[in-house]
Motif scaffolding. Structure first.
Motif, PDB file in Angstrom:
ATOM      1  N   GLY A  12       0.776  -1.121   0.000  1.00 31.91           N
ATOM      2  CA  GLY A  12      -0.049  -0.171   0.023  1.00 31.91           C
ATOM      3  C   GLY A  12       0.959   1.193   0.028  1.00 31.91           C
ATOM      4  N   MET A  13       2.059   1.142  -0.065  1.00 21.40           N
ATOM      5  CA  MET A  13       3.092   2.391  -0.145  1.00 21.40           C
ATOM      6  C   MET A  13       4.094   2.553  -1.279  1.00 21.40           C
ATOM      7  SD  MET A  13       2.442   3.272   2.954  1.00 21.40           S
ATOM      8  CE  MET A  13       3.833   4.520   3.384  1.00 21.40           C
ATOM      9  N   ILE A  14       4.439   3.575  -1.657  1.00 23.34           N
ATOM     10  CA  ILE A  14       5.275   3.846  -2.820  1.00 23.34           C
ATOM     11  C   ILE A  14       6.634   3.318  -2.144  1.00 23.34           C
ATOM     12  CG2 ILE A  14       6.265   5.390  -4.111  1.00 23.34           C
ATOM     13  CD1 ILE A  14       3.773   7.116  -4.107  1.00 23.34           C
ATOM     14  N   THR A  15       7.261   2.439  -2.724  1.00 24.50           N
ATOM     15  CA  THR A  15       8.668   2.067  -2.084  1.00 24.50           C
ATOM     16  C   THR A  15       9.903   2.400  -2.951  1.00 24.50           C
ATOM     17  OG1 THR A  15       8.406  -0.098  -3.281  1.00 24.50           O
ATOM     18  CG2 THR A  15       7.549   0.078  -1.037  1.00 24.50           C
ATOM     19  N   GLU A  16       9.578   2.858  -3.960  1.00 28.36           N
ATOM     20  CA  GLU A  16      10.892   3.190  -5.183  1.00 28.36           C
ATOM     21  C   GLU A  16      10.208   4.025  -6.080  1.00 28.36           C
ATOM     22  OE1 GLU A  16      13.987   0.523  -6.110  1.00 28.36           O
ATOM     23  OE2 GLU A  16      12.633  -0.995  -5.333  1.00 28.36           O
ATOM     24  N   VAL A  17      10.863   4.929  -6.593  1.00 29.39           N
ATOM     25  CA  VAL A  17      10.405   5.966  -7.823  1.00 29.39           C
ATOM     26  C   VAL A  17      11.585   6.028  -8.491  1.00 29.39           C
ATOM     27  CG1 VAL A  17       9.688   8.145  -8.503  1.00 29.39           C
ATOM     28  CG2 VAL A  17       8.735   7.165  -6.447  1.00 29.39           C
ATOM     29  N   GLY A  18      11.689   5.974  -9.842  1.00 30.30           N
ATOM     30  CA  GLY A  18      12.838   6.144 -10.662  1.00 30.30           C
ATOM     31  C   GLY A  18      12.527   6.883 -11.994  1.00 30.30           C
ATOM     32  N   ASP A  19      13.873   7.258 -12.678  1.00 33.45           N
ATOM     33  CA  ASP A  19      13.568   7.735 -14.091  1.00 33.45           C
ATOM     34  C   ASP A  19      13.939   6.668 -14.908  1.00 33.45           C
ATOM     35  OD1 ASP A  19      13.115  10.279 -12.995  1.00 33.45           O
ATOM     36  OD2 ASP A  19      15.222  10.851 -13.178  1.00 33.45           O
ATOM     37  N   GLY A  20      13.634   6.841 -16.148  1.00 24.77           N
ATOM     38  CA  GLY A  20      13.880   6.111 -17.350  1.00 24.77           C
ATOM     39  C   GLY A  20      13.334   4.562 -17.199  1.00 24.77           C
ATOM     40  N   LYS A  21      14.202   3.530 -17.475  1.00 23.16           N
ATOM     41  CA  LYS A  21      13.500   2.107 -17.372  1.00 23.16           C
ATOM     42  C   LYS A  21      13.836   1.598 -16.127  1.00 23.16           C
ATOM     43  CE  LYS A  21      13.951   0.971 -22.240  1.00 23.16           C
ATOM     44  NZ  LYS A  21      14.449   0.323 -23.339  1.00 23.16           N
ATOM     45  N   PRO A  22      12.665   0.906 -15.569  1.00 23.61           N
ATOM     46  CA  PRO A  22      13.128   0.114 -14.411  1.00 23.61           C
ATOM     47  C   PRO A  22      14.038  -1.072 -14.508  1.00 23.61           C
ATOM     48  CG  PRO A  22      11.009  -0.770 -15.260  1.00 23.61           C
ATOM     49  CD  PRO A  22      11.521   0.472 -15.946  1.00 23.61           C
ATOM     50  N   PRO A  23      15.019  -1.537 -13.411  1.00 21.53           N
ATOM     51  CA  PRO A  23      15.924  -2.363 -13.254  1.00 21.53           C
ATOM     52  C   PRO A  23      15.203  -3.820 -14.017  1.00 21.53           C
ATOM     53  CG  PRO A  23      16.236  -1.248 -11.358  1.00 21.53           C
ATOM     54  CD  PRO A  23      14.812  -0.790 -11.863  1.00 21.53           C
ATOM     55  N   GLU A  24      15.845  -4.461 -15.000  1.00 23.33           N
ATOM     56  CA  GLU A  24      15.497  -5.737 -15.365  1.00 23.33           C
ATOM     57  C   GLU A  24      14.881  -6.527 -14.461  1.00 23.33           C
ATOM     58  OE1 GLU A  24      17.639  -7.221 -18.515  1.00 23.33           O
ATOM     59  OE2 GLU A  24      17.513  -5.574 -19.908  1.00 23.33           O
ATOM     60  N   ASP A  25      15.819  -6.818 -13.338  1.00 20.86           N
ATOM     61  CA  ASP A  25      15.490  -7.881 -12.273  1.00 20.86           C
ATOM     62  C   ASP A  25      14.244  -7.472 -11.517  1.00 20.86           C
ATOM     63  OD1 ASP A  25      16.816  -5.708 -11.330  1.00 20.86           O
ATOM     64  OD2 ASP A  25      17.711  -6.695  -9.568  1.00 20.86           O
ATOM     65  N   MET A  26      13.958  -6.210 -11.404  1.00 15.06           N
ATOM     66  CA  MET A  26      12.827  -5.906 -10.857  1.00 15.06           C
ATOM     67  C   MET A  26      11.548  -6.060 -11.433  1.00 15.06           C
ATOM     68  SD  MET A  26      11.390  -1.953  -9.585  1.00 15.06           S
ATOM     69  CE  MET A  26      12.910  -1.771  -8.417  1.00 15.06           C
ATOM     70  N   GLU A  27      11.541  -5.857 -12.941  1.00  9.09           N
ATOM     71  CA  GLU A  27      10.456  -6.418 -13.687  1.00  9.09           C
ATOM     72  C   GLU A  27      10.295  -7.728 -13.616  1.00  9.09           C
ATOM     73  OE1 GLU A  27       9.622  -4.399 -17.671  1.00  9.09           O
ATOM     74  OE2 GLU A  27      11.350  -3.437 -17.382  1.00  9.09           O
ATOM     75  N   ARG A  28      11.215  -8.440 -13.571  1.00 10.96           N
ATOM     76  CA  ARG A  28      10.970 -10.022 -13.539  1.00 10.96           C
ATOM     77  C   ARG A  28      10.443 -10.518 -12.174  1.00 10.96           C
ATOM     78  NH1 ARG A  28      16.059 -10.082 -16.185  1.00 10.96           N
ATOM     79  NH2 ARG A  28      17.181 -10.420 -14.183  1.00 10.96           N
ATOM     80  N   ALA A  29      10.598  -9.512 -10.920  1.00 14.37           N
ATOM     81  CA  ALA A  29      10.362  -9.989  -9.692  1.00 14.37           C
ATOM     82  C   ALA A  29       8.807  -9.521  -9.270  1.00 14.37           C
ATOM     83  CB  ALA A  29      11.188  -9.633  -8.735  1.00 14.37           C
TER      84      ALA A  29
END
Length: 396
Positions: free
Chosen positions: A32-49
């Motif tokens: 229920g919280m925002i835990t990370e915010v980033g520019d550009g593309k997210p890390p590939e390992d994050m997308e897989r997880a």
């Protein structure tokens, strides 16, 4: 998305994080919280997880917070039932509202108490299908001027009373967040002091007070103006009235019904120039007819007529709330008033969150904030709404 605690990644988003914009970014939501915010593309390992939603270049903005809502979709706060409140919350979530203050009318004390009890039940026992979350209650009356009632019933107007407020607080401790009152009425300044001591916002409205009377209320602790210009003494070159006093006060935040009917776009432009987005809170003042076809409806005990979305009392000239939604208010501010989307979001999200004492949790896209988010398409129409990380609306 049905599980609030699931991890979720929103990518390929144009982020309006508050006053700033990121043209291509991503947000990770968890518990229920925002835990990370980033520019550009997210890390590939994050997308897989994690589960990933590609928003395809659409806007992602903080969820809208509406400080003044009477109803929607055929339901009204004064119905006094949890079912009515949940119906209203679901409707407004489809239009980007993630938090709201159910707003009562000037009515018998027993009816107001019933509405408070219903709001307390919904707030304490949230349901997955509630839509927008109840953040408190706004009492619009009964402590208003009998000569500036607008679309409220003058038979139930009361003089400002600490004793009556104690009764409201007794049935719902801490639930009332805002009280609209007429500062010129006997007992008003004592009530303003009492409210401020308890962290409740005293808001100037439904008043025929003079400039000097409004200033005295501000000195006593009034910090908001209810639907600026409407149901208050206007700005005149020989008497500034309530509107003039509220415009000049640097520490007073003004509600603005941005439907272009209650306040002309040119005047809204003036308000933005004088107050700035940090001191304007966009509201809907929405009634039960919102989202429904034109026709005859009721606002509390009064009969109203809605024609082409414009709501009037039977007299044919008194505006009776609105059929506005928060996404439409944002669109109007951008397209008709000429503000930036960033400034419109401040008025719809950041400012109301701060006014409720929630500025460290809501009203921005930042790590540690509640995952209350709205996805807007190129036309600033709502595509998705997330409340505390749960998708409560998705346009199909």
């Amino acid at each position: 998305m049905t599980v609030q605690n699931a991890s979720l990644l929103l990518k390929n988003a144009r982020l309006v994080t508050g006053a700033a914009t990121c043209q291509a970014g991503w947000i990770r939501l968890e518990r229920g919280m925002i835990t990370e915010v980033g520019d550009g593309k997210p890390p590939e390992d994050m997308e897989r997880a994690v589960e990933t939603v590609d928003v395809d270049g659409e806007w992602v903005v903080p969820g809208f917070i509406d400080l003044h809502v009477h109803g929607a979709d055929g339901a009204e706060v004064m119905d006094g039932t949890p079912a009515a409140l949940r119906r209203i919350g679901r409707f407004h979530a489809r239009h980007g509202t993630t938090g709201w203050l159910p707003t009562t009318l000037t009515a018998p004390v027993a009816s107001i108490l019933q509405s408070l009890q219903a709001a307390r039940r919904v707030q304490q026992s949230p349901s997955p299908d509630d839509g927008a979350r109840i953040l408190g209650v706004h009492l619009e009356g009964p402590f208003i001027s009998p000569r500036k009632v607008g679309a409220q019933n003058p038979a139930h107007v009361l003089a400002p009373s600490v004793e009556v407020m104690r009764a409201f607080e007794h049935v719902s401790p801490g639930l009332v967040k805002k009280v609209t009152l007429a500062p010129e009425q006997p007992g008003a300044l004592a009530l303003v002091h009492w409210l401020r001591e308890r962290g409740i916002i005293p808001s100037i409205g439904h008043t025929e007070g003079t400039f000097a009377e409004i200033v005295r209320a501000m000195e006593a602790g009034a910090t908001q103006a209810t639907h600026l210009f409407n149901a208050m003494t206007g700005l005149h070159h020989r008497e500034g009235g309530a509107a003039g006093a509220c415009l000049l006060a640097d520490d007073v935040t003004c509600e603005l019904i941005a439907d272009t009917l209650h306040v002309h776009p040119d005047v809204m432009r003036l308000v933005v120039r004088v107050k700035g987005p940090d001191r304007i809170a966009l509201i809907t003042d929405a009634i039960a007819a919102t989202g429904r076809p034109d026709g005859r409806y009721r606002l509390g005990e009064l009969e109203i007529v809605v024609t082409e979305g414009k709501s009037l009392l039977k007299d044919g000239h008194t505006l009776a709330g609105s059929t506005l939604t928060m996404d439409a208010a944002v669109r109007n501010m951008v397209s008709r008033v000429g503000v930036s989307l960033e400034d419109a979001v401040i008025m719809a999200s950041t400012t109301p969150a701060r006014e409720l004492g929630l500025g460290d949790r809501k009203g921005a896209i930042a790590v540690g904030y509640d995952a209350d988010l709205v996805v807007l398409d190129e036309n600033l129409t709502v595509a998705r709404t997330f409340v505390q990380g749960r998708e409560v609306y998705c346009r199909r």
